[in-house]
Design an enzyme around this catalytic site. Structure first.
Site, PDB file in Angstrom:
ATOM      1  N   TYR A   1       0.841  -1.196   0.000  1.00  0.00           N
ATOM      2  CA  TYR A   1       0.000   0.000   0.000  1.00  0.00           C
ATOM      3  C   TYR A   1       0.879   1.251   0.000  1.00  0.00           C
ATOM      4  O   TYR A   1       1.697   1.419   0.912  1.00  0.00           O
ATOM      5  CB  TYR A   1      -0.892  -0.057   1.251  1.00  0.00           C
ATOM      6  CG  TYR A   1      -1.520   1.220   1.734  1.00  0.00           C
ATOM      7  CD1 TYR A   1      -1.354   1.619   3.071  1.00  0.00           C
ATOM      8  CD2 TYR A   1      -2.310   2.009   0.906  1.00  0.00           C
ATOM      9  CE1 TYR A   1      -1.953   2.776   3.552  1.00  0.00           C
ATOM     10  CE2 TYR A   1      -2.910   3.171   1.386  1.00  0.00           C
ATOM     11  CZ  TYR A   1      -2.725   3.553   2.709  1.00  0.00           C
ATOM     12  OH  TYR A   1      -3.307   4.683   3.196  1.00  0.00           O
TER      13      TYR A   1
ATOM     14  N   ASP B   1      -1.559  -5.661   9.477  1.00  0.00           N
ATOM     15  CA  ASP B   1      -2.622  -4.723   9.137  1.00  0.00           C
ATOM     16  C   ASP B   1      -3.763  -5.519   8.518  1.00  0.00           C
ATOM     17  O   ASP B   1      -3.652  -5.978   7.376  1.00  0.00           O
ATOM     18  CB  ASP B   1      -2.088  -3.673   8.159  1.00  0.00           C
ATOM     19  CG  ASP B   1      -3.143  -2.632   7.802  1.00  0.00           C
ATOM     20  OD1 ASP B   1      -2.806  -1.683   7.085  1.00  0.00           O
ATOM     21  OD2 ASP B   1      -4.303  -2.786   8.234  1.00  0.00           O
TER      22      ASP B   1
ATOM     23  N   ILE C   1      -6.954  -4.561   7.940  1.00  0.00           N
ATOM     24  CA  ILE C   1      -8.047  -3.627   7.697  1.00  0.00           C
ATOM     25  C   ILE C   1      -9.053  -4.132   6.663  1.00  0.00           C
ATOM     26  O   ILE C   1     -10.195  -3.661   6.618  1.00  0.00           O
ATOM     27  CB  ILE C   1      -7.511  -2.242   7.307  1.00  0.00           C
ATOM     28  CG1 ILE C   1      -8.578  -1.177   7.551  1.00  0.00           C
ATOM     29  CG2 ILE C   1      -6.979  -2.232   5.898  1.00  0.00           C
ATOM     30  CD1 ILE C   1      -8.099   0.226   7.296  1.00  0.00           C
TER      31      ILE C   1
ATOM     32  N   LYS D   1     -12.781   0.535   5.645  1.00  0.00           N
ATOM     33  CA  LYS D   1     -13.015  -0.345   4.501  1.00  0.00           C
ATOM     34  C   LYS D   1     -14.266  -1.196   4.701  1.00  0.00           C
ATOM     35  O   LYS D   1     -15.178  -1.191   3.893  1.00  0.00           O
ATOM     36  CB  LYS D   1     -11.804  -1.264   4.278  1.00  0.00           C
ATOM     37  CG  LYS D   1     -10.485  -0.538   4.333  1.00  0.00           C
ATOM     38  CD  LYS D   1     -10.313   0.443   3.183  1.00  0.00           C
ATOM     39  CE  LYS D   1      -8.989   1.179   3.306  1.00  0.00           C
ATOM     40  NZ  LYS D   1      -8.846   2.205   2.262  1.00  0.00           N
TER      41      LYS D   1
END
Lengths: 439, 511
Positions: free
Chosen positions: B222, B307, B309, B345
């Site tokens: 990302y 992470d 998410i 998200k």
């Protein structure tokens, strides 16, 4: 399963283990005592009264009334077409309507004597984040900021912890009501130089915390001249600007700049928040207003780490752009704070305690030096312990604010009801009587 | 001062000549220094005006001439920090440039059919109708408290615990557990809430690493990590390259190599930063891989930041396994694992700024808690979310519907790309697909990839994220988010891709 051999545990960073968060100081220790035994009028009338928290609870009813009469603020209007945009909105520029509302509100507070451009406003989740962010931008690790004493204890953490920047104090004393002088600024600058520290800026709080007083125009001019001379930044934390007891006594650095035609303004940055004036610290709303384009751009990008909830922005944009509400709020809030201030000052006076002449803020700066055994920090802390544990009032000792004169205490008066304030004053009376009898 | 370098290099290696040349070099250096210092002290004769050399500075709109008077600021001569200088530079990453272009000229099927279609922002807009409906029906009560209709601002106005209220932590713990299939339960006392996942990552980096240390991060990753990890902490990111031959799955060998290489250069590795589900590829880490990573971290005595998410954005049949679940079964040595989560998200609420640090390390939690004063969740938002997340019936329906709709869009989008002979990496999660357009680029290089990106953006008017912005080692891959459009837009997207690919012009304003 095999027996696990003792391995060294995985390490943490220096930031994580450092004590710079300062939560072991008396300023915060008093809070712990309060948490363990909080005063309550009915259920715990002998508990500790919290007078160390600068929170404004005197005008909640005005906020509640607004929200009751304006449900469109907390919803997104009929059919909620705005909701989608709001829920998705994570642009670090912030809602234009909110920035506009903040700019207007800041202008109103200054009686229209200064103008604010919404495009120079950078939003942060609280003034704590705003101060830290500015420090990241204006100084490198190992550099220094000059801060007049006494100052808000939280600065030790907010300005230094993650940034690695140092604070060099500008010593002020009661001989001139703790005002900053050019000599004191020079001395601090030289002190920093002698420690091989590069001074990058001077940070003032106006109105002052913990003094509860506004900075005079001449002093502001001297500070600005000093910053210009040394080619450093000037950060003016004006978080209590709406909590002055009279609208005319507060002079913002923005007004000084306006008079000078904004010459040399690129070194000036103002911090503001709604936590004190509007009594909404839980909302986490802070701003940086900078006259420096690069600082605005950089601060905006950095604000990604501390954005204000879009829902909160929307709600406050509605509320603050309602002129009727904001004008009435500012006026009424001022009147109520003045009333509280008068109440506590008179109460302390009859008990034989003097305070610094104040004209702003949610606290007063009380002089208990006559009660000290010796004019030392240790004596002050001993007295503080007595007040905390026996009188059961949590007030903030001057040493936690880096005051160079022992015996001064900051006493908050806006985070409780009038009845509670009466109880606190009674307890102080009792303490003073006991002391007199002893002598 | 740059003049000095060639002179010095000329004299290097000739011992006798060095001293004969050093002195003039030194003099030259001091002369330049003198000139530079004095140049900067010249007073400006005209009032300073904002420099517009950088496109970012042009963002500051001056609407009226009156405002020019009081808003006239300038870059001036007063110095800002070195940290700030690098952040102030114009954004040259295609990731950010594309996002900006798309927001300046957004596609709208009716209002602006020639606008830029946003496929570069991984946001889920497919289920807003459900959230909107909930908000309309429940907002007033949930926001202001329902004490017999008495408005209760006191509860949300005053100072709250900086790391989030217990109510919200409880609600988040329940939600996270639900999202992850009920396979693991989360303890509110191990949770720290932050204003978004962005500060959650940064806060963890501040706690786990010192300036100059590094984290290993599998590529492609990302683009935001470069900001979140590096901006203010001074911590470095060391890429661990993954390849299409393994469907971009992390290999322990590559991790090990990267670790040793970095150590040789004298940089201390403090941890591994993982995204699981992965962004931008969209694949999941298997249980075995999670165990292997954990073993590796143990062996090197480093941390793991996972992470997660996108944990609730699973559209495939593969099962998502959280690092927390693997730890549960292991039973020991949890101190090195920290999980990041957020509502941007899975619940489509990026504007509300809600992130989570979940850790098993008491010391990290203690430090992180104190740091949340710089990035707390706003109180009224906490209150609404407590209501929403505790409405289990709503949450269940929401999760089910999201999964179905995301799956539908994924199928249609990937099929559309397939028709254009563009295949995608195997993925089962996230709000995007990882498309291989390497056959469409003129040269198999980053340059070729960026040329295609430029054509897609400026000719095709679609914003996709090029692999180079994600540090992908193989050129030609692009991340395409498909949850910011609707079904009807998919054919339009495919047409535009074709149009862009066919065009042979390289626009002069490509950066």
């Amino acid at each position: 399963m095999a027996i696990e051999i003792e391995k060294p545990s995985v390490g943490l960073s220096k930031v994580a283990v450092s004590e710079t968060h300062g939560e072991d100081s008396p300023y915060f220790a008093g809070w712990k005592a309060y948490d363990e035994n909080p005063y309550n009028e009915s259920s715990n009338p002998s508990g500790v009264i919290q007078m160390g928290l600068a929170e404004n609870q005197v005008s909640f009813d005005l906020l509640e009334k607004y929200l009751e009469e304006h449900s469109e603020a907390s919803s997104w209007g009929k059919g909620a077409p705005g909701f989608r945009e709001n829920a998705l909105f994570q642009d670090y520029h912030g809602l234009k309507s909110f920035r506009q509302a903040m700019a207007n509100f800041m202008e109103q507070i200054r009686g229209g004597r200064a103008r604010f451009d919404p495009d120079r406003i950078v939003l942060t989740a609280g003034a704590t984040a705003a101060n830290e962010l500015l420090t990241f931008i204006l100084a490198d690790p190992g550099d220094a900021l000059l801060v007049p004493t006494p100052y808000y204890p939280g600065f030790d953490r907010d300005l230094r912890w993650r940034t690695g920047v140092k604070i060099v104090p500008i010593h002020c004393d009661s001989s001139n009501n703790f005002q900053v002088t050019p000599e004191a600024m020079e001395a601090a600058y030289r002190c920093a130089e002698s420690m091989n520290l590069k001074v990058r800026g001077i940070l003032i709080t106006n109105p002052s915390n913990p003094l509860g007083a506004t900075i005079q125009r001449t002093v502001l001019e001297q500070i600005l001249d000093f910053a210009t001379n040394k080619n450093i930044h000037l950060v003016s934390d004006e978080i209590y600007s709406g909590s002055t007891f009279s609208s005319s006594e507060f002079i913002s650095i923005a007004e000084v700049l306006e008079t000078r035609g904004y010459k040399d303004s690129e070194r000036v940055h103002i911090v503001y928040s709604l936590s004190k004036d509007l009594g909404l610290p839980g909302f986490r709303v802070g701003t940086i207003y900078s006259y420096n384009d690069k600082v605005v751009t950089t601060a905006r990008r950095m604000s990604s780490f501390t954005l204000i909830s879009s829902q909160t922005q929307h709600l406050l944009a509605c509320m603050l752009s309602n002129k009727e509400f904001s004008e009435n709020y500012i006026k009424t809030n001022r009147e109520r704070l003045t009333r509280r201030y008068d109440m506590i000052i008179n109460g302390l006076k009859t008990a034989g305690i003097e305070c610094l002449k104040g004209n702003a803020g949610l606290f007063c700066w009380m002089n208990l030096s006559p009660l000290l055994e010796e004019p030392t920090r240790e004596s002050e802390l001993a007295l503080w312990k007595v007040i905390l544990n026996e009188v059961r009032l949590n007030i903030s000792p001057g040493s936690s604010c880096h005051c160079s004169e022992p015996g001064w205490f900051r006493v908050c008066f806006a985070n409780m009801s009038e009845q509670t304030l009466e109880v606190a004053l009674k307890r102080i009376h009792k303490l003073m009587e006991q002391r007199r009898r002893r002598n | 001062m740059r003049l000095i370098v060639p002179l010095q290099s000329v004299v290097q290696g000739r011992g006798g000549l060095i001293f004969g040349s050093l002195i003039p070099c030194a003099l030259f250096y001091f002369l330049q220094l003198y000139l530079k210092r004095h140049r900067s002290h010249n007073p400006q004769s005209s009032p300073p005006s904002p420099t517009l050399s950088s496109p970012k500075l042009a963002e500051l709109t001056r609407t009226s001439s009156r405002s020019n008077l009081f808003s006239r600021g300038s870059n001036g001569q007063v110095r800002i920090s070195s940290r700030a200088i690098s952040i102030a530079k114009p954004n040259d990453s295609p990731y950010y440039i594309g996002l900006e272009k798309a927001s300046e000229d957004p596609f709208d099927r009716f209002g602006n059919p020639d606008g830029v279609i946003q496929l570069g922002l991984s946001e889920n807009r497919l289920c807003f109708d459900l959230i909107e409906k909930w908000i309309l029906e429940n907002l007033k009560d949930s926001m202001m408290g329902s004490d017999d209709g008495d408005l209760n601002i006191n509860g949300i106005a005053t100072y709250q615990p900086f790391d989030g209220t217990l109510e919200l932590k409880l609600a988040m713990a329940g939600f996270m557990s639900h999202i992850m299939g009920g396979a693991v339960s989360f303890e509110p006392s191990q949770m720290v809430l932050t204003a978004g996942a962005t500060p959650a990552i940064e806060t963890l980096c501040f706690c786990l690493a010192d300036q100059g240390n590094a984290f290993l991060v599998p590529t492609p990753y990302y683009p935001g990590f470069d900001r979140d990890v590096k901006f203010r902490t001074g911590v470095e990111l060391i890429p661990v390259h993954c390849r299409s031959t393994d469907n971009f799955t992390l290999s322990i060998t590559a991790l090990d190599q990267a670790f040793n290489q970095t150590r040789k250069h004298g940089t201390k590795i403090r941890g591994i930063l993982l995204s699981n589900p992965a962004n931008p590829v969209g694949n999941l880490l298997s249980r075995e891989m999670l165990h292997a990573i954990l073993d590796f971290a143990r062996e090197k005595n480093i941390h793991i930041i996972s992470d997660e998410i996108f944990a609730g954005s699973i559209y495939g049949d593969e099962e998502f396994v959280s690092m927390a679940e693997v730890l549960d079964s292991e039973g020991f040595d949890k101190d090195r694992v920290h999980i990041v989560y957020g509502l941007s998200k899975d619940l489509s609420l990026p504007g509300f700024r809600v992130g989570v640090i979940y850790s098993f390390n008491e010391n990290v939690l203690a430090a992180a808690r104190k740091l949340t004063r710089f990035s707390s969740v706003s109180a009224p938002t906490q209150r609404i979310l407590v209501s929403m997340l505790s409405d289990t019936r709503f949450i269940e329906e929401y999760i089910k519907t999201t999964k179905r709709r995301v799956r539908n869009m994924y199928d249609l989008f990937v099929a559309g790309l397939k028709k254009l002979n563009i295949r995608c990496a195997d993925s089962s999660a996230g709000l995007y697909c990882w498309a291989d357009m390497s056959k469409l680029i003129s040269s198999y290089s980053e340059k070729g990839e960026l040329e295609l990106w430029d054509k897609l953006l400026n000719v095709g008017k679609i914003n996709v994220t090029p692999g180079s912005a994600c540090h992908c080692i193989e050129p030609g891959w692009f991340r395409c988010c498909f949850t910011t459009i609707v079904e009807e837009d998919i054919p339009v997207v495919m047409e535009r891709i074709q149009k862009a690919v066919k065009s042979t012009t390289i626009l002069s304003n490509s950066s």
